[in-house]
Design a protein around this motif. Structure first.
Motif, mmCIF file in Angstrom:
data_model
loop_
_atom_site.group_PDB
_atom_site.id
_atom_site.type_symbol
_atom_site.label_atom_id
_atom_site.label_comp_id
_atom_site.label_asym_id
_atom_site.label_seq_id
_atom_site.Cartn_x
_atom_site.Cartn_y
_atom_site.Cartn_z
ATOM 1 N N VAL A 1 -6.782 1.656 6.414
ATOM 2 C CA VAL A 1 -6.835 0.196 6.320
ATOM 3 C C VAL A 1 -5.494 -0.408 6.758
ATOM 4 C CG1 VAL A 1 -7.137 -1.760 4.743
ATOM 5 C CG2 VAL A 1 -8.664 0.196 4.596
ATOM 6 N N SER A 2 -4.382 0.244 6.411
ATOM 7 C CA SER A 2 -3.079 -0.284 6.832
ATOM 8 C C SER A 2 -2.922 -0.202 8.350
ATOM 9 C CB SER A 2 -1.937 0.442 6.125
ATOM 10 O OG SER A 2 -1.633 1.662 6.760
ATOM 11 N N THR A 3 -3.485 0.834 8.960
ATOM 12 C CA THR A 3 -3.420 0.957 10.422
ATOM 13 C C THR A 3 -4.195 -0.179 11.080
ATOM 14 O OG1 THR A 3 -3.354 3.336 10.141
ATOM 15 C CG2 THR A 3 -3.771 2.536 12.356
ATOM 16 N N LEU A 4 -5.361 -0.460 10.531
ATOM 17 C CA LEU A 4 -6.174 -1.563 11.057
ATOM 18 C C LEU A 4 -5.415 -2.890 10.951
ATOM 19 C CD1 LEU A 4 -8.984 -2.704 11.965
ATOM 20 C CD2 LEU A 4 -9.497 -2.968 9.537
ATOM 21 N N LEU A 5 -4.789 -3.118 9.777
ATOM 22 C CA LEU A 5 -4.059 -4.368 9.576
ATOM 23 C C LEU A 5 -2.850 -4.456 10.509
ATOM 24 C CD1 LEU A 5 -4.225 -4.748 5.686
ATOM 25 C CD2 LEU A 5 -5.381 -6.150 7.382
ATOM 26 N N ALA A 6 -2.160 -3.326 10.702
ATOM 27 C CA ALA A 6 -0.995 -3.329 11.594
ATOM 28 C C ALA A 6 -1.414 -3.654 13.024
ATOM 29 C CB ALA A 6 -0.290 -1.973 11.544
ATOM 30 N N PHE A 7 -2.545 -3.106 13.428
ATOM 31 C CA PHE A 7 -3.050 -3.367 14.772
ATOM 32 C C PHE A 7 -3.399 -4.850 14.926
ATOM 33 C CE2 PHE A 7 -6.756 -3.708 17.627
ATOM 34 C CZ PHE A 7 -6.144 -3.312 18.806
ATOM 35 N N PHE B 1 -15.705 -7.567 -3.867
ATOM 36 C CA PHE B 1 -14.421 -7.883 -3.228
ATOM 37 C C PHE B 1 -14.609 -8.311 -1.766
ATOM 38 C CE2 PHE B 1 -12.067 -5.589 -6.652
ATOM 39 C CZ PHE B 1 -11.154 -6.598 -6.915
ATOM 40 N N VAL B 2 -15.465 -7.606 -1.056
ATOM 41 C CA VAL B 2 -15.691 -7.933 0.356
ATOM 42 C C VAL B 2 -16.265 -9.347 0.488
ATOM 43 C CG1 VAL B 2 -17.056 -7.368 2.416
ATOM 44 C CG2 VAL B 2 -15.935 -5.535 1.120
ATOM 45 N N VAL B 3 -17.284 -9.643 -0.329
ATOM 46 C CA VAL B 3 -17.926 -10.964 -0.265
ATOM 47 C C VAL B 3 -16.918 -12.065 -0.640
ATOM 48 C CG1 VAL B 3 -19.705 -12.432 -1.307
ATOM 49 C CG2 VAL B 3 -20.240 -10.077 -0.634
ATOM 50 N N LEU B 4 -16.152 -11.808 -1.706
ATOM 51 C CA LEU B 4 -15.130 -12.752 -2.156
ATOM 52 C C LEU B 4 -14.094 -12.975 -1.042
ATOM 53 C CD1 LEU B 4 -15.142 -13.978 -4.969
ATOM 54 C CD2 LEU B 4 -13.373 -12.334 -5.639
ATOM 55 N N GLY B 5 -13.690 -11.889 -0.407
ATOM 56 C CA GLY B 5 -12.710 -11.965 0.679
ATOM 57 C C GLY B 5 -13.213 -12.823 1.824
ATOM 58 N N MET C 1 -9.297 -6.442 1.901
ATOM 59 C CA MET C 1 -8.577 -5.176 1.995
ATOM 60 C C MET C 1 -8.910 -4.269 0.803
ATOM 61 S SD MET C 1 -4.473 -4.662 2.047
ATOM 62 C CE MET C 1 -4.203 -4.940 0.303
ATOM 63 N N ILE C 2 -8.937 -4.846 -0.402
ATOM 64 C CA ILE C 2 -9.262 -4.051 -1.589
ATOM 65 C C ILE C 2 -10.676 -3.478 -1.454
ATOM 66 C CG2 ILE C 2 -9.686 -4.152 -4.091
ATOM 67 C CD1 ILE C 2 -7.446 -6.268 -4.242
ATOM 68 N N GLY C 3 -11.618 -4.336 -1.020
ATOM 69 C CA GLY C 3 -12.995 -3.877 -0.826
ATOM 70 C C GLY C 3 -13.076 -2.741 0.181
#
Lengths: 158, 226
Positions: free
Chosen positions: B81-87, B7-11, B194-196
């Motif tokens: 992860v949601s905190t990171l994205l919100a930031f 997932f990370v590589v695909l992302g 995000m999934i990764g």
């Protein structure tokens, strides 16, 4: 009833409690939004409707920049009219206008309504609508786009 | 573990492709010019941030329903992860706001409601750090997450309910079709990344939990003596 079943029952009560609190909080916020207690900016109509309360206090005024009203006052100062569907307010600001500032775009200005009949602002913000266009060849702005741009501030529908 | 890295590589691959198209192939926006290109990361971040919050919300419910610790690990991962994205969302938004709106920040309903959720999730992460008992920590953070999630529909509806500086949601009709492909590629890019991240972070949370519960029982009941 075994130990894990007991734990589960307890955590499910916590879930119920969390939902009650969350639901109450949501209902409260939804209710206040209905009654318009929470206002980010006033449109010119709101400003005139407020009468005497409009003077002196720091408020935000939102609307569209009237075409042909923009005048440079020297330095960074600019004056222009902000309008909604029915009213105009004359605005003077010392704030540097953002690059997007132009006639027929939405603006939010923060400042005070003066008895002299104009709105003195120290903070000028441009609000654009939700349209993103690739540049078209020929006319930069057609009549339809202009119309949509003018309707892009909500207050205009009043 | 392997799936997470896929997932990370695909992302990353999607993000590279989408950003290349967004930066070099798609035209600049008619009025905003090149600044509009930040849309290709800002909008995908916003969408996926909302998904991450929903995931944490779901994990919180699942934990309280089952009392199973694996849902607490998922909650922890989703929350972080949601905190990171919100930031990131707030930073990207600020960078976009300065040249277009003329300000880095203003307390308009959309920005305020996002900031509330950002600080709430930071608060819940801090709360997790303060509570030593794993079960109690899981219950408290699940309850707090459910309550904080109330803000998510408020974020979504903020631009409809109140007049705001932030524009309303765009739709494919309001965005030129030439901007669609980079936007969609990056949306999937951030989603896969995000999934990764959530999968990897869940693994870390599970390992921490295993280490914690493997401790001698003495520390667990230390509080009861006093």
């Amino acid at each position: 009833m075994n130990e894990s079943e007991k734990t589960r029952r307890k955590t499910r009560w916590f879930m119920l409690g969390a939902f009650v609190v969350a639901g109450a909080a949501f209902a409260l916020i939804a209710a206040t939004s209905m009654s318009k207690n929470l206002v980010y900016y006033w449109t010119p109509v709101d400003l005139y409707r407020a009468g005497n309360k409009a003077y002196g206090a720091t408020i935000r005024l939102g609307g569209m920049v009237t075409p042909g009203s923009i005048k440079k006052l020297g330095g960074t100062a600019v004056e222009f009219d902000v309008h909604d569907a029915t009213q105009h307010v004359h605005v003077k600001t010392s704030s540097v206008p953002p690059q997007m500032f132009r006639a027929n775009i939405g603006v939010v200005v923060e400042g005070t309504m003066l008895r002299d009949g104009y709105f003195q602002s120290s903070r000028l913000m441009v609000s654009h609508n939700n349209e993103y266009k690739a540049p078209a060849k020929g006319h930069p702005v057609d009549q339809k786009t202009l119309r949509k741009m003018m309707e892009s501030t909500e207050g205009i529908k009043d | 573990m392997k799936t997470a890295w896929i997932f990370v590589v695909l992302g990353v691959a999607f993000l590279v492709a989408g950003s290349y198209l967004g930066l070099f192939v798609a035209p600049a926006e008619e009025y905003m010019g090149n600044v509009q290109r930040i849309m290709y990361v800002h909008v995908p971040t916003a969408w996926n941030w909302m998904l991450a919050v929903l995931y944490a919300f779901g994990a919180a419910i699942a934990f309280l329903f089952t009392a199973n610790a694996k849902w607490d690990a998922r909650l922890e991962a989703g929350l972080e992860v949601s905190t990171l994205l919100a930031f990131l969302l707030c930073c990207q938004g600020s960078i976009w706001a300065k040249p277009t709106w003329g300000v880095w920040w203003d307390w308009d309903p959309r920005l305020t409601s996002v900031a509330v959720l950002l600080f709430a999730s930071i608060g819940i992460i801090a709360l997790r750090g303060f509570v030593d008992d794993p079960h109690r920590r899981a219950v408290w953070s699940a309850v707090a997450t459910i309550i904080a999630s109330v803000d998510l529909p408020i974020v979504y509806y903020s631009v409809k309910w109140w007049n705001s500086l932030h524009q309303q949601q765009s739709s494919p009709q309001t965005v030129s079709s030439q901007f669609h492909l980079p936007l969609r590629l990056n949306a999937f890019g951030v989603l896969f990344l995000m999934i990764g991240f959530i999968m990897l972070r869940t693994r870390v949370a599970n390992m921490n939990r295993a280490r914690e519960t493997a401790l001698p029982p003495m520390t667990e009941h230390a509080g009861e003596i006093a």
